[in-house]
Design a protein around this motif. Structure first.
Motif, PDB file in Angstrom:
ATOM      1  N   ARG A   1      11.549   2.533  -0.685  1.00  0.00           N
ATOM      2  CA  ARG A   1      11.013   3.728   0.181  1.00  0.00           C
ATOM      3  C   ARG A   1      10.878   2.752   1.896  1.00  0.00           C
ATOM      4  O   ARG A   1      12.242   1.235   2.289  1.00  0.00           O
ATOM      5  CB  ARG A   1       9.114   3.265  -0.142  1.00  0.00           C
ATOM      6  CG  ARG A   1       8.433   3.724  -0.866  1.00  0.00           C
ATOM      7  CD  ARG A   1       7.433   3.425  -1.791  1.00  0.00           C
ATOM      8  NE  ARG A   1       6.551   3.860  -2.613  1.00  0.00           N
ATOM      9  CZ  ARG A   1       6.452   5.618  -2.445  1.00  0.00           C
ATOM     10  NH1 ARG A   1       5.967   5.441  -1.440  1.00  0.00           N
ATOM     11  NH2 ARG A   1       6.011   5.895  -3.829  1.00  0.00           N
ATOM     12  N   VAL A   2      10.803   3.558   2.817  1.00  0.00           N
ATOM     13  CA  VAL A   2      10.466   2.305   4.265  1.00  0.00           C
ATOM     14  C   VAL A   2       9.664   1.532   4.033  1.00  0.00           C
ATOM     15  O   VAL A   2       8.712   2.476   3.912  1.00  0.00           O
ATOM     16  CB  VAL A   2      10.532   3.607   5.310  1.00  0.00           C
ATOM     17  CG1 VAL A   2      10.594   2.919   6.930  1.00  0.00           C
ATOM     18  CG2 VAL A   2      11.540   4.558   5.253  1.00  0.00           C
ATOM     19  N   ILE A   3      10.152   0.112   3.842  1.00  0.00           N
ATOM     20  CA  ILE A   3       9.298  -0.604   4.303  1.00  0.00           C
ATOM     21  C   ILE A   3       8.495  -0.547   6.131  1.00  0.00           C
ATOM     22  O   ILE A   3       8.912  -1.070   6.747  1.00  0.00           O
ATOM     23  CB  ILE A   3       9.224  -1.969   3.892  1.00  0.00           C
ATOM     24  CG1 ILE A   3       9.637  -1.381   2.132  1.00  0.00           C
ATOM     25  CG2 ILE A   3       8.210  -2.832   4.221  1.00  0.00           C
ATOM     26  CD1 ILE A   3      10.137  -2.642   1.877  1.00  0.00           C
TER      27      ILE A   3
ATOM     28  N   HIS B   1       7.594   7.814   0.208  1.00  0.00           N
ATOM     29  CA  HIS B   1       8.241   7.923   1.193  1.00  0.00           C
ATOM     30  C   HIS B   1       8.186   6.195   1.999  1.00  0.00           C
ATOM     31  O   HIS B   1       9.096   5.801   2.363  1.00  0.00           O
ATOM     32  CB  HIS B   1       8.351   8.899   2.132  1.00  0.00           C
ATOM     33  CG  HIS B   1       9.529   8.119   3.413  1.00  0.00           C
ATOM     34  ND1 HIS B   1      11.138   8.396   3.333  1.00  0.00           N
ATOM     35  CD2 HIS B   1       9.022   8.542   4.873  1.00  0.00           C
ATOM     36  CE1 HIS B   1      11.530   7.589   4.371  1.00  0.00           C
ATOM     37  NE2 HIS B   1      10.191   7.827   4.863  1.00  0.00           N
ATOM     38  N   ILE B   2       6.895   5.744   2.340  1.00  0.00           N
ATOM     39  CA  ILE B   2       6.594   4.791   3.125  1.00  0.00           C
ATOM     40  C   ILE B   2       5.474   3.542   2.315  1.00  0.00           C
ATOM     41  O   ILE B   2       4.955   4.508   1.281  1.00  0.00           O
ATOM     42  CB  ILE B   2       5.331   5.169   3.826  1.00  0.00           C
ATOM     43  CG1 ILE B   2       6.007   6.187   5.431  1.00  0.00           C
ATOM     44  CG2 ILE B   2       4.911   4.099   4.417  1.00  0.00           C
ATOM     45  CD1 ILE B   2       5.533   6.457   5.925  1.00  0.00           C
ATOM     46  N   LEU B   3       6.210   2.661   2.299  1.00  0.00           N
ATOM     47  CA  LEU B   3       5.447   1.866   1.508  1.00  0.00           C
ATOM     48  C   LEU B   3       4.404   0.593   2.799  1.00  0.00           C
ATOM     49  O   LEU B   3       5.613   0.249   3.614  1.00  0.00           O
ATOM     50  CB  LEU B   3       6.251   0.295   0.798  1.00  0.00           C
ATOM     51  CG  LEU B   3       5.941  -0.840   0.214  1.00  0.00           C
ATOM     52  CD1 LEU B   3       4.571  -0.288  -0.677  1.00  0.00           C
ATOM     53  CD2 LEU B   3       6.865  -1.669  -0.477  1.00  0.00           C
ATOM     54  N   LEU B   4       3.544   0.884   3.405  1.00  0.00           N
ATOM     55  CA  LEU B   4       2.943  -0.445   4.075  1.00  0.00           C
ATOM     56  C   LEU B   4       2.573  -1.418   3.115  1.00  0.00           C
ATOM     57  O   LEU B   4       1.869  -1.519   2.709  1.00  0.00           O
ATOM     58  CB  LEU B   4       1.428   0.216   4.591  1.00  0.00           C
ATOM     59  CG  LEU B   4       0.888  -0.366   5.453  1.00  0.00           C
ATOM     60  CD1 LEU B   4       1.151  -0.051   6.788  1.00  0.00           C
ATOM     61  CD2 LEU B   4      -0.734   0.625   5.866  1.00  0.00           C
TER      62      LEU B   4
ATOM     63  N   ALA C   1       8.347  11.671   5.711  1.00  0.00           N
ATOM     64  CA  ALA C   1       9.094  11.611   5.383  1.00  0.00           C
ATOM     65  C   ALA C   1      10.528  10.801   6.668  1.00  0.00           C
ATOM     66  O   ALA C   1      11.395  10.829   6.605  1.00  0.00           O
ATOM     67  CB  ALA C   1       9.861  13.152   4.279  1.00  0.00           C
ATOM     68  N   ASN C   2       9.691  11.918   7.831  1.00  0.00           N
ATOM     69  CA  ASN C   2      10.758  11.972   8.484  1.00  0.00           C
ATOM     70  C   ASN C   2      10.565  10.499   9.540  1.00  0.00           C
ATOM     71  O   ASN C   2      10.948  10.041  10.603  1.00  0.00           O
ATOM     72  CB  ASN C   2      10.274  13.018  10.233  1.00  0.00           C
ATOM     73  CG  ASN C   2      10.779  13.678   9.746  1.00  0.00           C
ATOM     74  OD1 ASN C   2      12.293  14.442   8.885  1.00  0.00           O
ATOM     75  ND2 ASN C   2      10.290  15.055   9.675  1.00  0.00           N
ATOM     76  N   VAL C   3       9.169   8.932   8.842  1.00  0.00           N
ATOM     77  CA  VAL C   3       9.064   8.330   9.549  1.00  0.00           C
ATOM     78  C   VAL C   3      10.074   7.246   9.091  1.00  0.00           C
ATOM     79  O   VAL C   3      10.809   7.181   8.104  1.00  0.00           O
ATOM     80  CB  VAL C   3       7.727   7.766   8.651  1.00  0.00           C
ATOM     81  CG1 VAL C   3       7.439   6.511   9.455  1.00  0.00           C
ATOM     82  CG2 VAL C   3       5.919   8.914   9.429  1.00  0.00           C
ATOM     83  N   LYS C   4      10.664   6.827  10.670  1.00  0.00           N
ATOM     84  CA  LYS C   4      11.214   5.433  10.003  1.00  0.00           C
ATOM     85  C   LYS C   4      11.517   3.981  10.586  1.00  0.00           C
ATOM     86  O   LYS C   4      11.980   3.544  10.426  1.00  0.00           O
ATOM     87  CB  LYS C   4      13.370   6.173  10.502  1.00  0.00           C
ATOM     88  CG  LYS C   4      13.405   7.572  10.409  1.00  0.00           C
ATOM     89  CD  LYS C   4      13.960   7.604   8.878  1.00  0.00           C
ATOM     90  CE  LYS C   4      14.422   8.609   8.565  1.00  0.00           C
ATOM     91  NZ  LYS C   4      14.758   9.054   7.266  1.00  0.00           N
ATOM     92  N   THR C   5      10.567   4.169  11.766  1.00  0.00           N
ATOM     93  CA  THR C   5      10.235   2.764  12.298  1.00  0.00           C
ATOM     94  C   THR C   5       8.895   2.978  12.661  1.00  0.00           C
ATOM     95  O   THR C   5       7.712   3.778  12.495  1.00  0.00           O
ATOM     96  CB  THR C   5      10.600   3.142  13.582  1.00  0.00           C
ATOM     97  OG1 THR C   5      10.482   3.867  14.787  1.00  0.00           O
ATOM     98  CG2 THR C   5      12.369   3.269  13.599  1.00  0.00           C
TER      99      THR C   5
ATOM    100  N   ARG D   1       0.617  -1.088  -0.090  1.00  0.00           N
ATOM    101  CA  ARG D   1      -0.506   0.254   0.015  1.00  0.00           C
ATOM    102  C   ARG D   1       1.268   1.281   0.099  1.00  0.00           C
ATOM    103  O   ARG D   1       1.541   1.656   0.894  1.00  0.00           O
ATOM    104  CB  ARG D   1      -0.696   0.180   1.481  1.00  0.00           C
ATOM    105  CG  ARG D   1      -1.702  -1.319   1.168  1.00  0.00           C
ATOM    106  CD  ARG D   1      -3.182  -0.916   0.854  1.00  0.00           C
ATOM    107  NE  ARG D   1      -3.900  -2.096   0.555  1.00  0.00           N
ATOM    108  CZ  ARG D   1      -5.705  -2.090  -0.094  1.00  0.00           C
ATOM    109  NH1 ARG D   1      -6.245  -0.704   0.753  1.00  0.00           N
ATOM    110  NH2 ARG D   1      -6.093  -2.718  -0.582  1.00  0.00           N
ATOM    111  N   LEU D   2       0.318   1.966  -1.143  1.00  0.00           N
ATOM    112  CA  LEU D   2       0.994   3.460  -0.981  1.00  0.00           C
ATOM    113  C   LEU D   2      -0.137   4.151  -0.195  1.00  0.00           C
ATOM    114  O   LEU D   2      -1.468   4.189   0.257  1.00  0.00           O
ATOM    115  CB  LEU D   2       1.343   3.846  -2.126  1.00  0.00           C
ATOM    116  CG  LEU D   2       2.654   3.184  -2.781  1.00  0.00           C
ATOM    117  CD1 LEU D   2       2.486   3.801  -4.248  1.00  0.00           C
ATOM    118  CD2 LEU D   2       3.635   2.794  -2.098  1.00  0.00           C
ATOM    119  N   LEU D   3       0.528   5.477   0.284  1.00  0.00           N
ATOM    120  CA  LEU D   3      -0.436   6.503   1.149  1.00  0.00           C
ATOM    121  C   LEU D   3      -0.946   8.211   0.367  1.00  0.00           C
ATOM    122  O   LEU D   3      -0.418   8.154  -0.050  1.00  0.00           O
ATOM    123  CB  LEU D   3       0.054   6.664   2.087  1.00  0.00           C
ATOM    124  CG  LEU D   3       1.415   5.564   3.166  1.00  0.00           C
ATOM    125  CD1 LEU D   3       1.855   6.101   4.661  1.00  0.00           C
ATOM    126  CD2 LEU D   3      -0.063   4.658   3.330  1.00  0.00           C
TER     127      LEU D   3
END
Length: 357
Positions: free
Chosen positions: A325-327, A266-269, A189-193, A176-178
């Motif tokens: 991306r951050v997964i 930035h994120i892949l859910l 963009a600041n999400v790492k964990t 999923r993309l957001l």
């Protein structure tokens, strides 16, 4: 225990064809699918047949049985003490070759038609124009008004209607993309964990299995019973993101244009939750035909060829940049043990990616 042992001994003693006939003889149309599923698993384990081979065998045997028992002159069971007497109460109607579906003109519909063509079944697809939410589709399938629809799977759904366990998107729908507010781009963009991600609030359709998956992983979720309401709710700050399948997100945002929204880069859910065709319990022979057709396509490579072409997979990989991306990986707590995870040919390689650190 004694009953179970007796049943098992009866299965071993009877030929496989007799087992299938016994199931269809002793079971009503409504109950047949649940009992037949149990018998099927037992027979597959007993004989070592592949699922595809058993499906074709069962469909042929069932059809033969139905035909025999609808013919008053048939004596195919005359030598058995379990034979059904040819009275009107046991005569079954002919199997309809017209199937009703809620699936619109999409990859899924093209795939369904090709699978049915491959099964040499003679089915004709009739599309319903009525828009239905997930709950309504299930209700109509149970009533026999809808023969087949597609959905992301869930335990409840697989126990209610008949799943055809070939992932329609090869797992892509669970990647999923957001859609986010443009003003929040730096925040995402600041999400790492996972701990960072839990500070953000998701929006979801209450009827979608995704809502349950997100909640089970401890993510805050705001739901709506109407999908179209989610876009103004996002813009208005009721939640922070709307997660959609990577293959659909661009088209979905374009159909709900809003200059304040964008697709996050930035994120892949990611979670394992395949989409299947689901068939009315009143149409087990249709489920068998669809499965046989899909297995044929997987076997000769035409499934992948059609999938890559219609969903433009190479272009999607280039544009989505999954590996950069951050997964954020989620568990799917009620994923069925029958999910064919071990069949690597049915899935994209996205679940093995490491992603950005």
């Amino acid at each position: 225990m004694a009953i179970h042992l007796a049943v098992a001994m009866r299965v071993i003693a009877m030929g496989m064809t007799s087992v299938i006939r016994y199931v269809f003889t002793r079971t009503t149309t409504l109950i047949i699918t649940k009992r037949a599923a149990c018998w099927s698993l037992f027979i597959i384990a007993l004989t070592g047949l592949s699922t595809a081979a058993f499906t074709v065998f069962a469909a042929d045997t069932a059809s033969s049985h139905f035909a025999a028992n609808s013919n008053p002159n048939s004596n195919s069971n005359s030598g058995s003490s379990d034979a059904i007497k040819p009275d009107a109460s046991h005569i079954l109607p002919p199997i309809s070759k017209t199937i009703v579906t809620t699936i619109q003109q999409t990859w899924q519909l093209n795939l369904l038609k090709e699978a049915l063509r491959r099964s040499d079944s003679g089915y004709k697809v009739q599309q319903m124009s009525t828009q239905m939410n997930q709950k309504r589709k299930v209700e109509e399938a149970l009533a026999g008004t809808v023969d087949v629809f597609w959905s992301m799977t869930s335990k409840e759904l697989e126990e209610t209607v008949l799943p055809v366990r070939i992932p329609l998107f090869k797992g892509l729908l669970g990647n999923r993309l957001l859609i986010i507010r443009k003003a929040d781009e730096t925040r995402f963009a600041n999400v790492k964990t996972m701990a960072d991600f839990r500070q953000l609030k998701a929006g979801q359709n209450r009827y979608w299995p995704d809502a349950t998956i997100l909640e089970a992983n401890g993510l805050p979720v705001v739901t709506s019973y109407q999908y179209t309401n989610l876009y103004p709710m996002l813009e208005g700050g009721r939640f922070d993101y709307l997660a959609l399948g990577a293959q659909e997100i661009g088209e979905e945002l374009a159909s709900h244009p809003d200059p304040a929204l964008k697709v996050d880069s930035h994120i892949l859910l990611q979670y394992r939750s395949p989409a299947y065709f689901f068939v009315s319990p009143k149409r087990p022979e249709l489920a068998a035909a669809i499965l046989a057709g899909l297995e044929s396509m997987v076997s000769d490579g035409s499934f992948d060829e059609m999938f890559n072409r219609e969903l433009k997979i190479e272009q999607l990989y280039r544009e989505a940049k999954f590996e950069q991306r951050v997964i954020i990986r989620l568990n799917t707590p009620d994923l069925s043990p029958l999910t064919p995870i071990e069949r690597t040919e049915l899935w994209l390689d996205l679940f093995s990616m490491q992603g950005a650190k």
